[in-house]
Motif scaffolding. Structure first.
Motif, mmCIF file in Angstrom:
data_model
loop_
_atom_site.group_PDB
_atom_site.id
_atom_site.type_symbol
_atom_site.label_atom_id
_atom_site.label_comp_id
_atom_site.label_asym_id
_atom_site.label_seq_id
_atom_site.Cartn_x
_atom_site.Cartn_y
_atom_site.Cartn_z
ATOM 1 N N LEU A 3 -9.437 -10.502 12.730
ATOM 2 C CA LEU A 3 -10.400 -9.601 12.116
ATOM 3 C C LEU A 3 -9.697 -8.709 11.126
ATOM 4 C CD1 LEU A 3 -12.289 -8.450 15.339
ATOM 5 C CD2 LEU A 3 -12.887 -10.331 13.823
ATOM 6 N N ASP A 4 -10.416 -8.323 10.079
ATOM 7 C CA ASP A 4 -9.828 -7.342 9.171
ATOM 8 C C ASP A 4 -10.066 -5.951 9.749
ATOM 9 O OD1 ASP A 4 -12.406 -6.479 8.451
ATOM 10 O OD2 ASP A 4 -12.330 -7.385 6.459
ATOM 11 N N ALA A 104 0.088 -11.653 7.645
ATOM 12 C CA ALA A 104 -0.656 -10.610 6.952
ATOM 13 C C ALA A 104 -0.242 -9.282 7.594
ATOM 14 C CB ALA A 104 -2.154 -10.836 7.129
ATOM 15 N N ILE A 105 -0.603 -8.176 7.002
ATOM 16 C CA ILE A 105 -0.381 -6.873 7.630
ATOM 17 C C ILE A 105 -1.351 -6.794 8.811
ATOM 18 C CG2 ILE A 105 -0.427 -4.372 7.345
ATOM 19 C CD1 ILE A 105 0.017 -4.881 4.309
ATOM 20 N N HIS A 106 -0.830 -6.486 9.992
ATOM 21 C CA HIS A 106 -1.647 -6.544 11.200
ATOM 22 C C HIS A 106 -1.133 -5.576 12.262
ATOM 23 C CE1 HIS A 106 1.783 -9.156 12.091
ATOM 24 N NE2 HIS A 106 1.527 -8.947 13.384
ATOM 25 N N ILE A 161 1.541 -1.213 13.227
ATOM 26 C CA ILE A 161 1.076 -1.939 12.042
ATOM 27 C C ILE A 161 2.298 -2.453 11.285
ATOM 28 C CG2 ILE A 161 -0.257 -1.803 9.910
ATOM 29 C CD1 ILE A 161 -1.691 0.651 11.151
ATOM 30 N N HIS A 162 2.329 -3.749 11.019
ATOM 31 C CA HIS A 162 3.482 -4.309 10.325
ATOM 32 C C HIS A 162 3.160 -5.656 9.688
ATOM 33 C CE1 HIS A 162 5.186 -6.757 13.999
ATOM 34 N NE2 HIS A 162 3.887 -6.877 13.878
ATOM 35 N N LYS A 163 4.114 -6.123 8.892
ATOM 36 C CA LYS A 163 4.085 -7.447 8.280
ATOM 37 C C LYS A 163 5.476 -8.038 8.493
ATOM 38 C CE LYS A 163 3.291 -9.639 3.817
ATOM 39 N NZ LYS A 163 2.766 -9.406 2.459
ATOM 40 N N VAL A 189 -2.973 -10.701 17.643
ATOM 41 C CA VAL A 189 -3.394 -9.828 16.544
ATOM 42 C C VAL A 189 -4.728 -9.172 16.885
ATOM 43 C CG1 VAL A 189 -4.091 -9.772 14.116
ATOM 44 C CG2 VAL A 189 -2.124 -11.138 14.828
ATOM 45 N N ARG A 190 -4.748 -7.844 16.785
ATOM 46 C CA ARG A 190 -5.994 -7.095 16.984
ATOM 47 C C ARG A 190 -6.763 -7.029 15.679
ATOM 48 N NH1 ARG A 190 -7.045 -0.802 17.909
ATOM 49 N NH2 ARG A 190 -5.246 -0.729 16.541
ATOM 50 N N ARG A 191 -6.068 -6.626 14.612
ATOM 51 C CA ARG A 191 -6.701 -6.455 13.310
ATOM 52 C C ARG A 191 -5.765 -6.904 12.211
ATOM 53 N NH1 ARG A 191 -8.806 -0.545 14.120
ATOM 54 N NH2 ARG A 191 -6.592 -0.159 14.345
ATOM 55 N N VAL A 192 -6.335 -7.423 11.146
ATOM 56 C CA VAL A 192 -5.607 -7.674 9.905
ATOM 57 C C VAL A 192 -6.081 -6.620 8.920
ATOM 58 C CG1 VAL A 192 -5.335 -9.263 7.967
ATOM 59 C CG2 VAL A 192 -5.297 -10.130 10.309
ATOM 60 N N TYR A 193 -5.117 -5.959 8.251
ATOM 61 C CA TYR A 193 -5.430 -4.869 7.334
ATOM 62 C C TYR A 193 -5.463 -5.387 5.897
ATOM 63 C CZ TYR A 193 -4.649 -1.668 11.190
ATOM 64 O OH TYR A 193 -4.735 -1.004 12.383
ATOM 65 N N THR A 194 -6.577 -5.118 5.244
ATOM 66 C CA THR A 194 -6.726 -5.487 3.833
ATOM 67 C C THR A 194 -6.812 -4.236 2.940
ATOM 68 O OG1 THR A 194 -9.118 -5.677 4.144
ATOM 69 C CG2 THR A 194 -7.812 -7.686 4.383
#
Length: 198
Positions: A3-4, A104-106, A161-163, A189-194
């Protein structure tokens, strides 16, 4: 499923996943050591620290992974599920990265410990800067870390939060222990950050 940051399902898979193959004797020993820590029911950050201490001596050792658990994928990093505890309390995976492959950043659903078995990984850590009256929410890079063979890091949400990317010219393999059942969840992964990032 990923999820984003707004909770929307992302279309493209971040990784490929394989289900457990045979367990090596060394992996079985590591799982038993992790189980003794997790069964203590300690705080997530302390659990991550102690699991990291158990993981470190196994990194780089021959016989930890079967040959098929060292295989990458040409298009994206590959997750090999090595163990999922029957009660869902933890999972162990090997991530295999070919040169240049990255996440991705997550962030994550639980505490996590990662250790580099082979190669080198770069990790860029972020913090979430919330929206203000004049600016939208954004990610602020806080630290870049390069982890080589034997290096271990651990964390517990929030603040995870990291990549991550393979920053070497050869295959990189890392072992990850999550305080969740990645077989049931499909990912840690809980969330992907966009969001925009600095």
């Amino acid at each position: 499923m990923s999820l984003d940051v707004m909770g929307r399902l992302l279309d493209a898979p971040l990784m490929t996943t394989t289900t457990p193959a045979r367990t090596t004797a060394r992996m079985a020993a590591l799982v038993a050591e992790i189980r003794t820590v997790v069964d203590r029911g300690l705080a997530p950050d302390l659990t991550a620290y102690l699991v990291g201490e158990r993981l470190a001596p196994h990194l780089g050792m021959p016989g930890l992974l079967a040959a098929e658990q060292r295989e990458g994928h040409p298009d994206r990093y590959r997750q090999h599920i090595l163990h999922a505890e029957p009660d869902g309390s933890f999972s162990v995976v090997a991530l295999v990265w070919l040169p240049g492959q990255e996440t991705a950043i997550h962030d994550h659903v639980s505490w996590c410990v990662a250790g580099v078995h082979e190669g080198e990984e770069s990790e860029l850590r972020y913090r979430l800067a919330p929206a203000t009256a004049t600016e939208a929410a954004r990610l602020v890079a806080t630290e870049q870390v390069v982890n080589g063979p034997g290096d271990v890091c651990g964390f517990a949400p929030p603040g995870d939060i990291h990549k991550v990317r393979n920053s070497c010219r050869t295959k990189a393999i890392s072992l990850h222990v999550y305080g969740a059942d990645v077989v049931r969840l499909g990912s840690s992964v809980r969330r992907v950050y966009t969001l925009p990032s600095d």
